[in-house]
Enzyme design. Structure first.
Site, short mmCIF file in Angstrom:
data_model
loop_
_atom_site.label_atom_id
_atom_site.label_comp_id
_atom_site.label_asym_id
_atom_site.label_seq_id
_atom_site.Cartn_x
_atom_site.Cartn_y
_atom_site.Cartn_z
N ARG A 275 24.03 44.56 46.13
CA ARG A 275 24.60 43.55 47.02
C ARG A 275 24.20 43.88 48.46
NH1 ARG A 275 24.94 40.95 43.33
NH2 ARG A 275 26.70 39.88 42.38
N GLU A 304 23.85 34.94 52.12
CA GLU A 304 22.79 34.35 51.29
C GLU A 304 22.88 32.83 51.32
OE1 GLU A 304 22.84 36.16 47.40
OE2 GLU A 304 22.33 38.11 48.21
N HIS A 323 17.55 36.84 45.64
CA HIS A 323 18.58 37.19 44.65
C HIS A 323 18.12 36.79 43.23
CE1 HIS A 323 23.16 37.95 44.17
NE2 HIS A 323 22.52 38.27 43.05
N1 LIG Z 1 20.55 41.23 42.06
C1 LIG Z 1 21.08 40.73 40.97
O1 LIG Z 1 20.76 39.61 40.57
C2 LIG Z 1 22.06 41.54 40.20
C3 LIG Z 1 22.88 42.40 40.86
N2 LIG Z 1 23.79 43.13 40.19
C4 LIG Z 1 24.62 44.06 40.98
O2 LIG Z 1 24.49 45.34 40.43
C5 LIG Z 1 25.77 45.94 40.38
C6 LIG Z 1 25.81 46.94 39.25
O3 LIG Z 1 25.76 46.27 38.02
P1 LIG Z 1 26.07 47.06 36.66
O4 LIG Z 1 25.22 48.27 36.60
O5 LIG Z 1 26.00 46.08 35.58
O6 LIG Z 1 27.58 47.49 36.92
P2 LIG Z 1 28.30 48.77 36.36
O7 LIG Z 1 29.74 48.55 36.60
O8 LIG Z 1 27.83 49.07 34.99
O9 LIG Z 1 27.80 49.96 37.31
C7 LIG Z 1 28.23 50.16 38.61
C8 LIG Z 1 28.31 51.64 38.85
O10 LIG Z 1 28.57 51.87 40.23
C9 LIG Z 1 29.40 52.99 40.32
N3 LIG Z 1 30.06 53.09 41.60
C10 LIG Z 1 31.24 52.53 41.99
N4 LIG Z 1 31.54 52.91 43.24
C11 LIG Z 1 30.54 53.73 43.64
C12 LIG Z 1 30.28 54.46 44.84
N5 LIG Z 1 31.12 54.43 45.86
N6 LIG Z 1 29.15 55.20 44.91
C13 LIG Z 1 28.30 55.24 43.86
N7 LIG Z 1 28.50 54.61 42.70
C14 LIG Z 1 29.59 53.85 42.60
C15 LIG Z 1 30.34 52.82 39.16
O11 LIG Z 1 30.95 54.06 38.81
C16 LIG Z 1 29.44 52.31 38.07
O12 LIG Z 1 28.94 53.36 37.27
C17 LIG Z 1 26.74 44.77 40.21
O13 LIG Z 1 28.00 45.08 40.73
C18 LIG Z 1 26.07 43.66 40.95
O14 LIG Z 1 26.57 43.64 42.26
C19 LIG Z 1 23.91 43.06 38.83
C20 LIG Z 1 23.13 42.20 38.11
C21 LIG Z 1 22.14 41.35 38.75
O1 LIG Z 2 25.19 39.38 37.98
C1 LIG Z 2 25.14 39.64 39.17
O2 LIG Z 2 25.89 40.44 39.74
C2 LIG Z 2 24.15 38.98 40.01
O3 LIG Z 2 24.04 39.32 41.15
C3 LIG Z 2 23.41 37.85 39.47
O4 LIG Z 2 23.65 36.79 40.33
P1 LIG Z 2 23.31 35.28 39.91
O5 LIG Z 2 24.17 35.00 38.71
O6 LIG Z 2 21.87 35.25 39.58
O7 LIG Z 2 23.69 34.46 41.08
#
Ligand SMILES: NC(=O)C1=CN([C@@H]2O[C@H](COP(=O)(O)OP(=O)(O)OC[C@H]3O[C@@H](n4cnc5c(N)ncnc54)[C@H](O)[C@@H]3O)[C@@H](O)[C@H]2O)C=CC1
Ligand SMILES: O=C(O)C(=O)COP(=O)(O)O
Length: 587
Positions: A275, A304, A323
């Site tokens: 993010r 965004e 994104h």
């Molecule tokens: N750019 C995009 O389209 C996408 C972005 N994302 C972002 O990626 C993030 C992670 O997704 P997942 O891996 O599926 O989530 P997840 O919940 O599996 O992993 C997040 C990790 O971050 C850790 N965490 C929490 N606070 C922290 C801190 N202060 N310092 C370091 N680590 C910390 C947690 O312990 C957890 O292991 C989502 O929250 C989302 O914002 C996810 C999917 C697509």
């Molecule tokens: O799953 C997430 O956290 C994402 O950031 C994906 O975002 P989107 O559903 O592609 O707008």
């Protein structure tokens, strides 16, 4: 009128508990099902507002159960106007589901489905306060996000975007776009969750040394894929590349700021597919200008889309994508199905496996506790109706008598049900597992839980449950036990809730219909007199128990009735000369 008339948590014997889950798609990792019950009373078809582009398989699935309104690009005002006609809302990252949205829904919105992982665009506190369940689709886009992270990492290291633009502009600048190699370099993964660990696996395949910072990740999971967990400080100090994969929370907001950049290895390269808000963008710009950060590859931004004149986006050492992390055909199909299943399931009153703002109760625990769910709600209802008008309920104790160890009994569901029973009869709010603790706190009701440790076999989860209200007067004095608290106690017999104690008297009535509690002089004929008053009114007695306080002196009669007696009948019972006090309690 809302199609979903009410939500409740009652898993009474007549409420179906469905554990029949659709099998996961083969392409999706199987998740361990942890479940939340939110049963919905169903009327006409519910309406689901899909506010951002959702894959067709998800829309088709939604249509089998609900009216689906796909309205994209709504302004905040338009969303607020529409929401009062919707039972569920599905969004991606582009829609802010603010407090205004929940307020505007006027109680109709029951589920918000986030078709993706990050739920930082949903006001979770407001959702919880409004008893609205928030579910997400946590697994289907993991690989897509990880692959995009790797795409940005490699593209950044080899100046792919800049070189491409240069060639398209008719130039041939081979020496300008000399890159850096990845092999042998250190990559620090910030946030070693689903996406972070998939990025780590892939980076190891590229020959990188991977370390990770995540205060909550288990070291053995990291070790299993050859990743060392390190402190934030160590990650900053030692790494050549940083890849962000933590959620945006108050703790991670602007985690990368001037201070953090002052501690990194000079020339570090940064990838962000998490993010925008985890980086202080102005600080990053300063670090890029100063050469502290050599390059950045950004998929996400604080705002965004970013403004056209955004200096970070335009910086020559920055590459940017709009994104796109989750944007693959496969991921969008998976996410759409994952969220549609979750939303339909929640609307049907099935079990939500991906609840974000409610405790998730494992299926096996839920099955075991389901008979106690009805019991706890009814005990709460009885206890609060025994409170004399004018005494505010502030202190409630719920005691569970069990031979189980303290860690072996998950009582969150039962506590929520006591809260529901206590609060609903005296207010217009509805209480469910999502908002129970919030509503109790908001109304100044302190609910504490305790154990009555029993010897014997821990096979049965709970032997009996007591609900006690302290610091109040009772309208039925015999409901006060020796400690001066209104006390009701119940247990499950043959799968049905029974009231087994009121104050310090043992009673035994099935908790169906309603209850009349009556203290009288212990003399013959009273049962007959009360019975005939009820009989004249056609009120069916389904259960009755009499317990003597002292033989020949006082007794308490507990009568379960199917229908509510008229005021007149209740008056007549009160006029029986031997009756000292009585109360009618609705269940
Ligand atoms: N750019 C995009 O389209 C996408 C972005 N994302 C972002 O990626 C993030 C992670 O997704 P997942 O891996 O599926 O989530 P997840 O919940 O599996 O992993 C997040 C990790 O971050 C850790 N965490 C929490 N606070 C922290 C801190 N202060 N310092 C370091 N680590 C910390 C947690 O312990 C957890 O292991 C989502 O929250 C989302 O914002 C996810 C999917 C697509
Ligand atoms: O799953 C997430 O956290 C994402 O950031 C994906 O975002 P989107 O559903 O592609 O707008």
């Amino acid at each position: 009128m809302s199609a979903i008339s009410s939500w409740n948590l009652t898993i009474s014997p007549d409420t179906t508990l469905s554990f029949s889950w659709r099998p996961s798609l083969p392409s999706r990792p199987r998740k361990r099902k942890t479940l939340v019950v939110l049963a919905a009373g169903l009327g006409a078809k519910p309406t689901v507002l899909v506010a951002e582009k959702l894959g067709d398989p998800g829309i088709q699935l939604l249509k089998t159960f609900a009216n689906v309104d796909c309205s994209y690009n709504l302004s905040p005002e338009e969303l607020c106007t529409k929401i009062s006609l919707c039972d569920a809302l599905i969004v991606r990252s582009g829609t802010k589901v603010t407090r205004d949205v929940f307020e505007s829904s006027m109680g109709r919105l029951k589920v918000v489905g986030r078709a993706g992982v990050g739920i930082d665009n949903v006001d979770l506190s407001a959702a919880t306060e409004h008893g609205c369940l928030v579910v997400n689709a946590p697994t289907a886009n993991t690989i897509a996000a990880a692959e995009h992270g790797i795409a940005l990492l490699t593209a950044m290291a080899r100046n792919v975007s800049q070189a491409d633009a240069s060639v398209k502009a008719g130039k041939w600048e081979r020496s300008k776009y000399v890159g850096v190699s990845l092999v042998g370099k250190t990559l620090a993964i910030m946030g070693f969750g689903k996406v972070g660990s998939e990025v780590a696996r892939r980076a190891k395949g590229l020959g990188m040394d991977v370390i990770a910072h995540d205060p909550y990740a288990p070291a053995d999971r990291a070790r299993a894929i050859g990743v060392e967990l390190v402190t934030f400080e160590e990650a900053l100090r030692t790494t050549d590349f940083i890849s962000m994969h933590m959620p945006l929370t108050p703790a991670t907001s602007k985690m990368f700021n001037d201070e953090a950049f002052s501690r990194v290895k000079k020339g570090v390269r940064i990838v962000n597919v998490a993010r925008g808000g985890v980086i202080d963008e102005e600080a990053l710009l300063r670090a890029l200008d100063a050469g502290i950060v050599a390059q950045a590859a950004l998929d996400v931004f604080t705002e965004e889309p970013p403004l056209q004149e955004n200096k970070l986006v335009r910086h020559e050492n920055v590459i940017a994508t709009p994104h796109l992390g989750a944007s693959t055909t496969e991921a969008q199909e998976g996410v759409a199905l994952e969220i549609a299943e979750a939303v339909v399931g929640a609307l049907k009153g099935e079990l939500a496996a991906t609840a974000v703002n409610a405790p998730m109760v494992p299926a096996e625990v839920l099955l075991e506790l389901s008979p106690y769910v009805a019991l706890t709600e009814k005990l709460g209802r009885l206890a609060v109706q025994l409170v004399a008008g004018g005494s505010g309920v502030k202190f409630v104790k719920v005691a569970y008598a069990s031979a189980r160890g303290p860690d072996d009994l998950d009582t969150r569901l039962l506590r929520a049900m006591v809260t529901k029973g206590l609060i609903e009869p005296i207010s217009s709010v509805f209480v469910n597992l999502v908002n129970a603790d919030f509503i109790a706190k908001q109304r100044g009701v302190r609910i504490t839980e305790e154990r009555i440790v029993l010897d014997g076999s821990p096979e049965k989860a709970v032997e009996f449950i007591q609900v006690r209200i302290a610091n109040v007067e009772s309208k039925f004095a015999s409901a006060m036990c020796d400690s001066g608290e209104i006390t009701v106690e119940g247990r499950v017999k043959d799968g049905k809730p029974h009231l087994t104690r009121v104050g310090s008297m043992g009673v035994d009535v099935s908790l169906e219909g309603s209850i009349i509690l009556c203290r009288q002089v212990d003399q013959p004929g009273i049962i007959g007199k009360v019975g005939s008053i009820l009989g004249e009114e056609n009120v069916n007695v389904n259960f009755m128990s009499v317990s003597r306080i002292a033989a020949g002196k006082q007794a308490v009669m507990t009568i379960g009735v199917d229908e509510e007696p008229s005021r007149d009948a209740l008056k007549k019972i009160g006029e029986i000369s031997a009756v000292q006090e009585f109360v009618f309690l609705k269940l």
